[in-house]
Design a protein around this motif. Structure first.
Motif: not given
Ligand SMILES: C[S@@+](CC[C@H](N)C(=O)[O-])C[C@H]1O[C@@H](n2cnc3c(N)ncnc32)[C@H](O)[C@@H]1O
Length: 309
Positions: A8-9, A287, A291, A298
């Protein structure tokens, strides 16, 4: 079965670390090795230490990252950051990342007992060598303690009623499985008030998982120890997944950004506290739509970045 974790990210956090080619970096939550892999690609003459308390994550990340000879995986709790670095003869580091919570493969492997979508023994331990499991908490905590953790760690409005139902049901028979717990929660929360789109057991499972793994208790002290290990201008990136975690990170950064933390009514400073951290993200990074379309996990992610002064 092949379990995967989508980081994530990823770009935002790796950019946030300002990686130097020859820097020393720590990924305190190695997981599937996604963030570490990106750090390794940039710190080609540096070193990356990946920590995880889950030995399954360590084995998988070692396998995934075997081509990198500047990577070291350490099976430990990140609260032991000082010990881990001392044992590796590392004094200061250029950056550290925490991507908190559980990995997808912990949730997806039914036997780990994290998921309310399967009927498996109540476990939820990230570190399988620890003795306390979800089963101990659900069957051993008194009603008041259960209410507190469901309220504090799950922000569950029905905490008291769920705790009451748990205590009643376990007097009839031990609560052994995630499925039993889910059906008790469903009995406790009236159908008409359940939130649409959210599983009724989500908050309770989150709360018990946090309690099993003592996830919040160690955060503030660990972040402080990590910041003490940063070189001048070294970066810390923390990704959180719920408001409780995010609040702790935000407040810890705010305190580390202050010269004095004495109560305002004190006539003069007695704390000797000195500013250690510049806050890079005034508001947390979340996000992008792109995403979010690809990864539902996320949705609740927040990234806060700080820089050692
Ligand atoms: C969200 S995953 C990390 C995913 C990773 N960043 C990636 O991109 O593949 C979180 C990981 O942190 C580990 N973890 C959580 N709390 C920890 C702690 N206190 N000490 C060490 N590892 C921890 C979990 O076991 C899990 O593998």
């Amino acid at each position: 079965m092949n379990y995967n974790h989508t980081s994530v990210l990823l770009k935002e956090s790796i950019d946030g670390l300002n990686i130097k080619k020859d820097g020393i970096y720590v990924d305190a939550t190695l997981g599937g090795g996604g963030h570490t892999c990106e750090i390794l690609k940039r710190a080609i003459d540096g070193k990356v230490i990946g920590i995880d308390q889950d030995d399954y994550a360590i084995d998988r990340a070692r396998e995934r990252l075997k081509e990198f000879d500047n990577f070291t995986a350490v099976n430990s709790n990140f609260k032991n950051i000082d010990k881990v670095l001392n044992e590796l003869n590392i004094d200061k580091i250029d950056g550290i990342i925490f991507d908190l919570g559980v990995s997808s493969f912990q949730l997806d492997i039914p036997e780990r007992g994290f998921s309310y979508n399967n009927d498996m023994p109540l476990d939820m331990r990230m570190d399988k060598s620890q003795t306390t499991t979800a089963r101990h908490i659900v069957n051993g905590y008194d009603e008041e303690e259960l209410t507190r953790i469901l309220k504090d760690y799950g922000e569950e409005n029905w905490a008291a009623r769920i705790a009451k139902f748990i205590v009643q049901e376990r007097e009839i028979e031990f609560i052994e499985t995630t499925g039993q717990l889910v059906s008790i929660i469903k009995k406790a929360i009236p159908k008409q008030v359940r939130q649409e789109g959210s599983h009724p057991a989500k908050r309770t499972f989150q709360a018990i998982r946090i309690e099993v793994n003592k996830e919040l208790e160690i955060l503030e002290t660990t972040i402080k120890s990590a910041v003490d290990r940063l070189k001048h201008k070294g970066r810390i990136c923390v990704i959180t997944f719920h408001s409780l975690e995010d609040r702790i990170i935000k407040n810890t950064y705010v305190n580390l950004n202050k010269d004095c933390i004495c109560p305002p009514e004190f006539p003069q400073c007695i704390c000797d506290h000195r500013r250690k951290l510049k806050i890079i993200t005034k508001k947390p990074i979340v996000a992008s739509d792109e995403e979010l379309n690809e990864n539902r996990r996320a949705r609740s992610a927040k990234l806060r970045i700080g820089e050692r002064v």
